[in-house]
Structures are given as structure tokens and as C-alpha cells.
Design a protein around this motif. Structure first.
Motif, PDB file in Angstrom:
ATOM      1  N   ARG A  33      35.764 -73.622  57.823  1.00 24.06           N
ATOM      2  CA  ARG A  33      34.324 -73.530  58.066  1.00 24.06           C
ATOM      3  C   ARG A  33      33.933 -74.538  59.139  1.00 24.06           C
ATOM      4  NH1 ARG A  33      31.944 -70.341  54.354  1.00 24.06           N
ATOM      5  NH2 ARG A  33      32.833 -70.204  52.273  1.00 24.06           N
ATOM      6  N   VAL A  34      32.905 -74.176  59.897  1.00 20.44           N
ATOM      7  CA  VAL A  34      32.406 -75.048  60.954  1.00 20.44           C
ATOM      8  C   VAL A  34      31.277 -75.908  60.402  1.00 20.44           C
ATOM      9  CG1 VAL A  34      31.299 -75.133  63.220  1.00 20.44           C
ATOM     10  CG2 VAL A  34      33.000 -73.375  62.730  1.00 20.44           C
ATOM     11  N   GLY A  35      31.344 -77.215  60.620  1.00 20.18           N
ATOM     12  CA  GLY A  35      30.246 -78.116  60.271  1.00 20.18           C
ATOM     13  C   GLY A  35      30.324 -78.705  58.885  1.00 20.18           C
ATOM     14  N   SER A  36      30.143 -77.901  57.848  1.00 18.21           N
ATOM     15  CA  SER A  36      30.156 -78.423  56.481  1.00 18.21           C
ATOM     16  C   SER A  36      30.594 -77.334  55.515  1.00 18.21           C
ATOM     17  CB  SER A  36      28.774 -78.948  56.086  1.00 18.21           C
ATOM     18  OG  SER A  36      27.839 -77.888  56.110  1.00 18.21           O
ATOM     19  N   CYS A  37      31.036 -77.762  54.347  1.00 17.95           N
ATOM     20  CA  CYS A  37      31.449 -76.814  53.315  1.00 17.95           C
ATOM     21  C   CYS A  37      30.214 -76.230  52.633  1.00 17.95           C
ATOM     22  CB  CYS A  37      32.331 -77.525  52.286  1.00 17.95           C
ATOM     23  SG  CYS A  37      33.908 -78.090  52.959  1.00 17.95           S
ATOM     24  N   ALA A  38      30.369 -75.039  52.079  1.00 15.91           N
ATOM     25  CA  ALA A  38      29.279 -74.376  51.368  1.00 15.91           C
ATOM     26  C   ALA A  38      29.103 -75.015  49.989  1.00 15.91           C
ATOM     27  CB  ALA A  38      29.573 -72.886  51.233  1.00 15.91           C
ATOM     28  N   SER A  39      28.016 -74.673  49.352  1.00 18.90           N
ATOM     29  CA  SER A  39      27.746 -75.171  48.009  1.00 18.90           C
ATOM     30  C   SER A  39      28.857 -74.710  47.064  1.00 18.90           C
ATOM     31  CB  SER A  39      26.397 -74.623  47.530  1.00 18.90           C
ATOM     32  OG  SER A  39      26.136 -75.052  46.224  1.00 18.90           O
ATOM     33  N   GLY A  40      29.350 -75.611  46.237  1.00 20.40           N
ATOM     34  CA  GLY A  40      30.427 -75.286  45.319  1.00 20.40           C
ATOM     35  C   GLY A  40      31.806 -75.448  45.914  1.00 20.40           C
ATOM     36  N   GLU A  41      31.886 -76.000  47.116  1.00 20.31           N
ATOM     37  CA  GLU A  41      33.171 -76.229  47.767  1.00 20.31           C
ATOM     38  C   GLU A  41      33.334 -77.706  48.105  1.00 20.31           C
ATOM     39  OE1 GLU A  41      33.760 -71.998  50.132  1.00 20.31           O
ATOM     40  OE2 GLU A  41      33.005 -73.722  51.227  1.00 20.31           O
ATOM     41  N   TYR A  42      34.581 -78.127  48.306  1.00 19.26           N
ATOM     42  CA  TYR A  42      34.854 -79.497  48.725  1.00 19.26           C
ATOM     43  C   TYR A  42      35.786 -79.486  49.937  1.00 19.26           C
ATOM     44  CZ  TYR A  42      39.458 -79.079  46.542  1.00 19.26           C
ATOM     45  OH  TYR A  42      40.733 -78.689  46.218  1.00 19.26           O
ATOM     46  N   LEU A  43      35.752 -80.577  50.694  1.00 22.45           N
ATOM     47  CA  LEU A  43      36.607 -80.719  51.870  1.00 22.45           C
ATOM     48  C   LEU A  43      38.022 -81.054  51.424  1.00 22.45           C
ATOM     49  CD1 LEU A  43      37.096 -81.012  54.919  1.00 22.45           C
ATOM     50  CD2 LEU A  43      36.324 -83.367  54.713  1.00 22.45           C
ATOM     51  N   ALA A  44      38.957 -80.150  51.682  1.00 22.21           N
ATOM     52  CA  ALA A  44      40.344 -80.356  51.287  1.00 22.21           C
ATOM     53  C   ALA A  44      41.154 -80.984  52.417  1.00 22.21           C
ATOM     54  CB  ALA A  44      40.966 -79.033  50.857  1.00 22.21           C
ATOM     55  N   GLN A  45      40.912 -80.528  53.643  1.00 20.72           N
ATOM     56  CA  GLN A  45      41.605 -81.028  54.827  1.00 20.72           C
ATOM     57  C   GLN A  45      40.851 -80.514  56.039  1.00 20.72           C
ATOM     58  OE1 GLN A  45      45.350 -79.177  53.896  1.00 20.72           O
ATOM     59  NE2 GLN A  45      45.046 -77.541  55.369  1.00 20.72           N
ATOM     60  N   PHE A  46      41.401 -80.679  57.209  1.00 15.18           N
ATOM     61  CA  PHE A  46      40.787 -80.179  58.429  1.00 15.18           C
ATOM     62  C   PHE A  46      41.621 -79.050  59.004  1.00 15.18           C
ATOM     63  CE2 PHE A  46      39.085 -84.486  58.276  1.00 15.18           C
ATOM     64  CZ  PHE A  46      37.754 -84.258  58.562  1.00 15.18           C
ATOM     65  N   CYS A  47      40.955 -77.985  59.461  1.00  9.65           N
ATOM     66  CA  CYS A  47      41.641 -76.949  60.239  1.00  9.65           C
ATOM     67  C   CYS A  47      41.804 -77.458  61.667  1.00  9.65           C
ATOM     68  CB  CYS A  47      40.848 -75.648  60.218  1.00  9.65           C
ATOM     69  SG  CYS A  47      40.821 -74.864  58.599  1.00  9.65           S
ATOM     70  N   PHE A  48      40.727 -77.948  62.250  1.00  6.60           N
ATOM     71  CA  PHE A  48      40.733 -78.604  63.552  1.00  6.60           C
ATOM     72  C   PHE A  48      39.753 -79.766  63.476  1.00  6.60           C
ATOM     73  CE2 PHE A  48      41.975 -74.242  64.548  1.00  6.60           C
ATOM     74  CZ  PHE A  48      43.169 -74.473  65.188  1.00  6.60           C
ATOM     75  N   GLU A  49      40.269 -80.971  63.343  1.00  5.71           N
ATOM     76  CA  GLU A  49      39.454 -82.173  63.178  1.00  5.71           C
ATOM     77  C   GLU A  49      38.625 -82.442  64.415  1.00  5.71           C
ATOM     78  OE1 GLU A  49      41.370 -86.043  63.311  1.00  5.71           O
ATOM     79  OE2 GLU A  49      40.529 -86.418  61.357  1.00  5.71           O
ATOM     80  N   PRO A  50      37.417 -82.900  64.348  1.00  3.53           N
ATOM     81  CA  PRO A  50      36.602 -83.152  63.158  1.00  3.53           C
ATOM     82  C   PRO A  50      35.582 -82.054  62.905  1.00  3.53           C
ATOM     83  CG  PRO A  50      35.629 -84.290  64.993  1.00  3.53           C
ATOM     84  CD  PRO A  50      36.821 -83.510  65.530  1.00  3.53           C
ATOM     85  N   VAL A  51      35.673 -80.938  63.624  1.00  5.04           N
ATOM     86  CA  VAL A  51      34.608 -79.941  63.579  1.00  5.04           C
ATOM     87  C   VAL A  51      34.855 -78.845  62.554  1.00  5.04           C
ATOM     88  CG1 VAL A  51      33.349 -78.253  64.958  1.00  5.04           C
ATOM     89  CG2 VAL A  51      34.103 -80.367  66.010  1.00  5.04           C
ATOM     90  N   ILE A  52      36.065 -78.316  62.483  1.00  2.00           N
ATOM     91  CA  ILE A  52      36.354 -77.183  61.602  1.00  2.00           C
ATOM     92  C   ILE A  52      37.068 -77.695  60.359  1.00  2.00           C
ATOM     93  CG2 ILE A  52      37.463 -74.937  61.400  1.00  2.00           C
ATOM     94  CD1 ILE A  52      37.169 -74.640  64.412  1.00  2.00           C
ATOM     95  N   LEU A  53      36.408 -77.506  59.217  1.00  7.08           N
ATOM     96  CA  LEU A  53      36.881 -78.035  57.947  1.00  7.08           C
ATOM     97  C   LEU A  53      37.614 -76.971  57.146  1.00  7.08           C
ATOM     98  CD1 LEU A  53      33.454 -79.603  56.948  1.00  7.08           C
ATOM     99  CD2 LEU A  53      35.229 -80.644  58.350  1.00  7.08           C
ATOM    100  N   CYS A  54      38.504 -77.413  56.281  1.00 12.35           N
ATOM    101  CA  CYS A  54      39.154 -76.520  55.318  1.00 12.35           C
ATOM    102  C   CYS A  54      38.503 -76.790  53.971  1.00 12.35           C
ATOM    103  CB  CYS A  54      40.653 -76.789  55.250  1.00 12.35           C
ATOM    104  SG  CYS A  54      41.490 -75.770  54.023  1.00 12.35           S
ATOM    105  N   CYS A  55      37.745 -75.821  53.492  1.00 16.77           N
ATOM    106  CA  CYS A  55      36.994 -75.987  52.245  1.00 16.77           C
ATOM    107  C   CYS A  55      37.624 -75.162  51.132  1.00 16.77           C
ATOM    108  CB  CYS A  55      35.544 -75.540  52.452  1.00 16.77           C
ATOM    109  SG  CYS A  55      34.706 -76.452  53.749  1.00 16.77           S
ATOM    110  N   LYS A  56      37.652 -75.743  49.945  1.00 14.17           N
ATOM    111  CA  LYS A  56      38.178 -75.041  48.770  1.00 14.17           C
ATOM    112  C   LYS A  56      37.126 -75.068  47.670  1.00 14.17           C
ATOM    113  CE  LYS A  56      43.024 -75.995  49.653  1.00 14.17           C
ATOM    114  NZ  LYS A  56      44.268 -76.535  49.121  1.00 14.17           N
ATOM    115  N   ASN A  57      37.176 -74.076  46.790  1.00 16.36           N
ATOM    116  CA  ASN A  57      36.238 -74.001  45.673  1.00 16.36           C
ATOM    117  C   ASN A  57      36.468 -75.147  44.698  1.00 16.36           C
ATOM    118  OD1 ASN A  57      34.951 -71.638  46.513  1.00 16.36           O
ATOM    119  ND2 ASN A  57      36.491 -70.349  45.529  1.00 16.36           N
ATOM    120  N   LEU A  58      35.376 -75.640  44.115  1.00 18.05           N
ATOM    121  CA  LEU A  58      35.492 -76.692  43.113  1.00 18.05           C
ATOM    122  C   LEU A  58      36.195 -76.186  41.857  1.00 18.05           C
ATOM    123  CD1 LEU A  58      32.008 -78.412  43.423  1.00 18.05           C
ATOM    124  CD2 LEU A  58      34.205 -79.363  44.056  1.00 18.05           C
TER     125      LEU A  58
END
Length: 65
Positions: A33-58
Motif C-alpha cells: 500500500r502507498v502511504g499508510s496501512c488501512a484500518s485493521g492492518e499493521y506495517l509488517a515490512q516495506f515493499c519499497f521504503e519509505p513510500v510503499i508499505l507491506c501491510c498485513k491484517n491484525l
């Protein structure tokens, strides 16, 4: 001059050590995801630091049978 800027951008993208890429994120059950994770997700790692995040469900998603 434009070529030099493009080369600099590509080089700077490859310099980040914490970027795993979208394949690693998707295999781990996350979404890039670009910018920030959606509600109910957390930052697990970066796809492309620092802009594209890898978000996973809580909480793990229930599988349908």
C-alpha cells in the motif's frame, strides 16, 4: 540531463536495505500500500521504503470452504 535523474532515482531505490519487494510481501500474506496501512492492518515490512508499505491484517482472515 533527464537520463542522469532517472539513473539517480533507480539507484536510490536499490540502496534501501529494508525493502523486500512486492513478491515477498504477497507471499507472506500482505498487501503493498502507498502511504499508510488501512484500518485493521499493521506495517509488517516495506515493499519499497519509505513510500510503499507491506501491510498485513491484525487478525487472520477466516478461510472459506
Amino acid at each position: 540531463m533527464g537520463i542522469l535523474v532517472l539513473v539517480f532515482i533507480l539507484m536510490s531505490l536499490t540502496q534501501h536495505g529494508d525493502a523486500y519487494g512486492p513478491d515477498s510481501c504477497n507471499q507472506g500474506g500482505g498487501l503493498c500500500r502507498v502511504g499508510s496501512c488501512a484500518s485493521g492492518e499493521y506495517l509488517a515490512q516495506f515493499c519499497f521504503e519509505p513510500v510503499i508499505l507491506c501491510c498485513k491484517n491484525l487478525s487472520p482472515a477466516a478461510t472459506e470452504s
